[in-house]
Motif scaffolding. Structure first.
Motif, PDB file in Angstrom:
ATOM      1  N   ASP A  21       0.852  -1.188   0.000  1.00 14.68           N
ATOM      2  CA  ASP A  21       0.000   0.000   0.000  1.00 14.68           C
ATOM      3  C   ASP A  21       0.888   1.238   0.000  1.00 14.68           C
ATOM      4  O   ASP A  21       1.589   1.521   0.982  1.00 14.68           O
ATOM      5  N   ALA A  59      -0.580  -1.166  -4.625  1.00 16.14           N
ATOM      6  CA  ALA A  59      -1.779  -0.321  -4.614  1.00 16.14           C
ATOM      7  C   ALA A  59      -1.382   1.078  -4.168  1.00 16.14           C
ATOM      8  O   ALA A  59      -0.738   1.239  -3.127  1.00 16.14           O
ATOM      9  N   GLU A  86      -4.932   7.252  -2.280  1.00 13.98           N
ATOM     10  CA  GLU A  86      -5.120   8.675  -2.014  1.00 13.98           C
ATOM     11  C   GLU A  86      -6.215   8.806  -0.965  1.00 13.98           C
ATOM     12  O   GLU A  86      -7.296   8.230  -1.120  1.00 13.98           O
ATOM     13  N   ALA A 131      -8.919   5.931  -1.702  1.00  8.73           N
ATOM     14  CA  ALA A 131      -9.232   5.510  -3.071  1.00  8.73           C
ATOM     15  C   ALA A 131      -7.962   4.906  -3.659  1.00  8.73           C
ATOM     16  O   ALA A 131      -6.900   5.543  -3.653  1.00  8.73           O
ATOM     17  N   PHE A 132      -8.062   3.673  -4.150  1.00  8.44           N
ATOM     18  CA  PHE A 132      -6.884   2.936  -4.587  1.00  8.44           C
ATOM     19  C   PHE A 132      -6.807   2.862  -6.106  1.00  8.44           C
ATOM     20  O   PHE A 132      -7.817   2.740  -6.799  1.00  8.44           O
ATOM     21  N   SER A 133      -5.586   2.889  -6.617  1.00 10.04           N
ATOM     22  CA  SER A 133      -5.307   2.448  -7.980  1.00 10.04           C
ATOM     23  C   SER A 133      -4.312   1.299  -7.877  1.00 10.04           C
ATOM     24  O   SER A 133      -3.398   1.343  -7.052  1.00 10.04           O
ATOM     25  N   PHE A 134      -4.518   0.260  -8.688  1.00  3.78           N
ATOM     26  CA  PHE A 134      -3.762  -0.982  -8.528  1.00  3.78           C
ATOM     27  C   PHE A 134      -2.807  -1.237  -9.690  1.00  3.78           C
ATOM     28  O   PHE A 134      -3.112  -0.932 -10.845  1.00  3.78           O
ATOM     29  N   HIS A 135      -1.673  -1.825  -9.344  1.00  5.17           N
ATOM     30  CA  HIS A 135      -0.704  -2.328 -10.312  1.00  5.17           C
ATOM     31  C   HIS A 135      -0.591  -3.825 -10.021  1.00  5.17           C
ATOM     32  O   HIS A 135       0.173  -4.247  -9.158  1.00  5.17           O
ATOM     33  N   ARG A 171     -13.325  -5.042  -5.154  1.00  4.00           N
ATOM     34  CA  ARG A 171     -12.400  -4.064  -5.727  1.00  4.00           C
ATOM     35  C   ARG A 171     -12.782  -3.841  -7.196  1.00  4.00           C
ATOM     36  O   ARG A 171     -12.256  -4.483  -8.094  1.00  4.00           O
ATOM     37  N   LEU A 180     -12.091  -1.700  -9.398  1.00  5.97           N
ATOM     38  CA  LEU A 180     -11.063  -1.285 -10.352  1.00  5.97           C
ATOM     39  C   LEU A 180     -10.330  -2.468 -10.963  1.00  5.97           C
ATOM     40  O   LEU A 180      -9.756  -2.363 -12.052  1.00  5.97           O
ATOM     41  N   LEU A 181     -10.356  -3.602 -10.272  1.00 11.05           N
ATOM     42  CA  LEU A 181      -9.636  -4.784 -10.747  1.00 11.05           C
ATOM     43  C   LEU A 181     -10.558  -5.886 -11.239  1.00 11.05           C
ATOM     44  O   LEU A 181     -10.206  -6.635 -12.148  1.00 11.05           O
TER      45      LEU A 181
END
Length: 320
Positions: free
Chosen positions: A15, A90, A93, A101-105, A166, A168-169
């Motif tokens: 994280d 992840a 923000e 709020a997450f953005s994932f790799h 999740r 976004l994924l």
């Protein structure tokens, strides 16, 4: 392996939190070890419940961070799988309420690559409960392997699932397509109010509980942040208020709530089967304990659940 243990299966996620003090033209990140199942295992171990994590740990810098963090918290990693793939990252923000709020790799990372062979030799003879959920349960190619592992574990242990949606994924409809099957496997289903909105839009929580009971889950617990907890045991319901705390962020709060719930039930010898003897007053006590664990997690930055001594100090100074 401990004579009595809770086994957690699932991912470790790095994280990365954006640093508001970043100078113009750069983005500074603070990286903390996280991931829903890993957070739950850490919280269980810190509360004093022997906890084992079945995870695929990369050998990269994040994987080494996970291993050190888990071992320092007392989590048993004897059955963790060394993985050649990279770790999942992840980036979080935080808003002004501490919500992330997450953005994932997460493309082709270690956490989703489970094979039947990697889980075939896991000894469950001392395990009272197997907990899983989140992305490891739904993402391909490992998700079906995890489901098969739960089905094999069910005759020997209580099964606990946290969907931890999740979007976004994984599309919410992909969770919905599997949820009835998960309820058929699960004795305990714990999810958040946000999960409920994504899984069953415009559905009242009580109606959702009835649907999930009909699919097989005996105990359904919906956490509602500052509005407390709704718990339903075979259709008998109760509400438990949240514990007031100064919120730094909410990262890991649901995972630590799940750990507190399972820890409390296990410490009273209530896990290890289908929960047939579980009473509503015992559910109320377990949920009240779990809200204290979650409140302390919210009072510090990142997924950093309390140790048992911190929880005892909190209770001693009047923390509900």
């Amino acid at each position: 392996m401990s004579a009595r243990q809770i086994t957690v299966l699932g991912e470790c996620v790095a994280d990365a939190f954006t640093d508001p003090a970043s100078t113009p033209g750069e983005l500074a990140l603070r990286v903390l070890p996280g991931g829903g199942p890993a957070n739950t295992a850490v919280s269980l171990a810190r509360l004093g419940t022997p906890a084992r994590l079945l995870a695929r740990l990369s050998g990269d810098v994040f994987g080494r961070l996970f291993r050190a963090h888990l071992e320092a918290s007392g989590v048993d990693l004897a059955d963790a799988v060394p993985a050649a793939e990279p770790s999942t990252l992840a980036v979080a923000e935080l808003d002004d309420r501490g919500q992330a709020a997450f953005s994932f790799h997460a493309q082709n990372t270690a956490d989703w690559q489970w094979s039947a062979e990697e889980l075939a030799g896991v000894d469950l003879s001392g395990t009272t409960c197997v907990h899983t959920g989140s992305l490891a349960l739904v993402r391909e190619p490992g998700g079906p392997v995890v489901e098969e592992f739960l089905a094999a574990a069910a005759p020997h242990a209580t099964i606990s699932i946290d969907p931890n949606v999740r979007p976004l994924l994984v599309r919410p409809e992909d969770y919905r397509a599997r949820l009835a099957h998960w309820c058929a496997l699960a004795d305990v289903l714990r999810l958040s109010e946000d999960d409920l909105r994504l899984l069953l839009p415009d559905t009242a929580p009580e109606r959702a509980c009835d649907l999930w009971h009909a699919a097989g889950a005996r105990l359904v617990v919906i956490t509602r942040g500052g509005d407390g907890v709704l718990a339903s045991l075979d259709g008998e319901r109760l509400q438990v208020p949240a514990v007031a705390t100064e919120v730094v962020d909410t990262v890991g709060a649901g995972d630590s709530f799940t750990a507190g719930l399972l820890h409390h039930l296990d410490s009273r010898g209530l896990l290890g089967g289908r929960l047939t003897g579980l009473r509503l007053d015992e559910v109320a006590e377990a949920c009240a304990f779990a809200t204290r664990v979650a409140a302390l997690t919210c009072s510090v930055a990142g997924p950093n659940p309390p140790w048992r001594e911190e929880l005892e100090e909190f209770a001693a100074v009047g923390g509900a």
